[in-house]
Motif scaffolding. Sequence first.
Motif, short mmCIF file in Angstrom:
data_model
loop_
_atom_site.label_atom_id
_atom_site.label_comp_id
_atom_site.label_asym_id
_atom_site.label_seq_id
_atom_site.Cartn_x
_atom_site.Cartn_y
_atom_site.Cartn_z
N SER A 180 10.53 16.42 -4.77
CA SER A 180 11.74 17.08 -5.38
C SER A 180 12.92 16.24 -5.20
CB SER A 180 12.01 18.36 -4.69
OG SER A 180 12.37 18.12 -3.23
N SER A 181 14.02 16.40 -5.94
CA SER A 181 15.27 15.73 -6.07
C SER A 181 16.10 16.78 -5.82
CB SER A 181 15.54 14.69 -7.27
OG SER A 181 14.58 13.98 -7.16
N ILE A 306 -6.20 28.43 -6.85
CA ILE A 306 -5.73 26.87 -6.98
C ILE A 306 -4.57 27.13 -7.83
CG2 ILE A 306 -6.05 24.62 -7.64
CD1 ILE A 306 -9.09 24.71 -6.71
N ASN A 307 -4.66 27.86 -8.86
CA ASN A 307 -3.65 27.95 -9.95
C ASN A 307 -2.28 28.57 -9.09
OD1 ASN A 307 -5.28 26.89 -12.04
ND2 ASN A 307 -5.57 28.84 -12.79
N ASP A 308 -2.43 29.49 -8.30
CA ASP A 308 -1.16 29.88 -7.57
C ASP A 308 -0.66 29.11 -6.85
OD1 ASP A 308 -1.79 32.47 -8.81
OD2 ASP A 308 -2.97 33.19 -7.02
N LEU A 309 -1.46 28.20 -5.99
CA LEU A 309 -0.87 27.14 -5.30
C LEU A 309 -0.08 26.06 -6.11
CD1 LEU A 309 -1.00 26.22 -2.10
CD2 LEU A 309 -2.87 24.82 -2.61
N GLU A 310 -0.58 25.60 -7.19
CA GLU A 310 0.12 24.87 -8.00
C GLU A 310 1.50 25.42 -8.56
OE1 GLU A 310 -2.97 23.81 -11.12
OE2 GLU A 310 -3.69 22.09 -9.92
N ASN A 311 1.48 26.58 -8.82
CA ASN A 311 2.54 27.12 -9.59
C ASN A 311 3.62 27.41 -8.55
OD1 ASN A 311 2.16 27.29 -12.54
ND2 ASN A 311 0.58 28.98 -11.99
N LEU A 312 3.19 27.87 -7.19
CA LEU A 312 4.15 27.81 -6.28
C LEU A 312 4.99 26.58 -5.82
CD1 LEU A 312 5.56 29.64 -4.00
CD2 LEU A 312 3.63 29.15 -2.33
N ILE A 313 4.11 25.70 -5.83
CA ILE A 313 4.83 24.05 -5.56
C ILE A 313 5.73 23.80 -6.79
CG2 ILE A 313 4.33 21.84 -5.64
CD1 ILE A 313 1.65 22.47 -4.29
N LYS A 314 5.41 24.21 -8.01
CA LYS A 314 6.34 23.96 -9.20
C LYS A 314 7.51 24.79 -9.01
CE LYS A 314 2.54 23.19 -12.49
NZ LYS A 314 2.02 23.59 -13.92
N LEU A 316 8.70 26.19 -6.22
CA LEU A 316 9.80 25.80 -5.30
C LEU A 316 10.49 24.52 -5.30
CD1 LEU A 316 7.97 26.71 -2.07
CD2 LEU A 316 9.87 27.86 -2.62
N LYS A 317 9.90 23.70 -6.22
CA LYS A 317 10.52 22.57 -6.50
C LYS A 317 11.78 22.71 -7.63
CE LYS A 317 9.44 17.86 -8.84
NZ LYS A 317 10.54 18.04 -10.10
N ILE A 318 11.43 23.87 -8.32
CA ILE A 318 12.76 23.97 -9.49
C ILE A 318 13.59 24.73 -8.61
CG2 ILE A 318 13.47 25.59 -11.32
CD1 ILE A 318 10.32 25.06 -12.26
#
Length: 324
Positions: A180-181, A306-314, A316-318
Amino acid sequence: MNIDRLKELCLIPGISSREEKIREKIIQNLNPRKYYVDKIGNLVIRKGTGNKKILLMAHMDEIGFLITSIKENGNLILRKVGGIPDEIIQSRYIEIVTNEKIIQGVIGAVPPHLKKDNVSFELVGNVGLNTKEDVLNIGINIMDYAVFKKNFINIGNYISCRALDDRFGCFVLEEVYKNSSPKNEVIFAWTVQEEIGLKGAKALSNELSEIDLAIAIDSFACCSRQNQHIKPGDGPVIRFADNSGISSFYYSKKIVELAKKNNIPIQLGTTGGGTDGSIFVDKGTPFVALSVAVKFLHSTVEMIHINDLENLIKLLKIISEEEL
């Protein structure tokens, strides 16, 4: 998303107050220029600048056992640390963690042949030795600890392992930190002693001031009568109410709007238990508990999609990159 990194974190032992091995691995994985570890073991790393300060937390500790005594026959008397259901304890492989090494052991069970003789189950560990002296000689001592032996496996679109609660959260924080930035000042905190009463978060709330929003990344137990609408694979969950507190309505709505704007599925649910975020309300800081649905929580076979994990990362990055 590096699932091997999640596996690595899950397989490291670390009950409440003994999180040092997980903390060392996270520091090694991230190699941050600046970080600090407070007096009780919380790891804190800051990233970004901005008008708002957002705290992202996940706890490092897992449920397990303390060795409180060693019997003359070599059995280890165990004390539960955290919420371990009695029904999952018997007939399990365990790992005893000493200062120098990990020793394999078992928690036994009473055979049906002996139950009619009123032989009852005793919570003890066994490492294949028959005297206290032999146990001490291999390096096991009072105050060492034990965890259930873990197996990390893929089942369809799921991952299953003991200690996904909350090593998946630790992993998510790593991924967000690395990728993230932030437009806000984001404070990443890997906390201690959550499983015995949110102790690390309480200490952290005294150390950090002027936080605008605290977000706890932790498990969501599914699926009970109160949350049967929550489906693993249908997105991260805003845990808007539990036994410890109620997530900020204002920021929950903001997060839902961000998720929808970015085509990230999201769910809303209530459950029992508590999260580190609720502690910050006492300091005047709003919080939101963000989760993924976990099947068989606090068991030896916890499962997440796995999809929930990927979407949580997305998501939180946003959140870290938006002006909330």
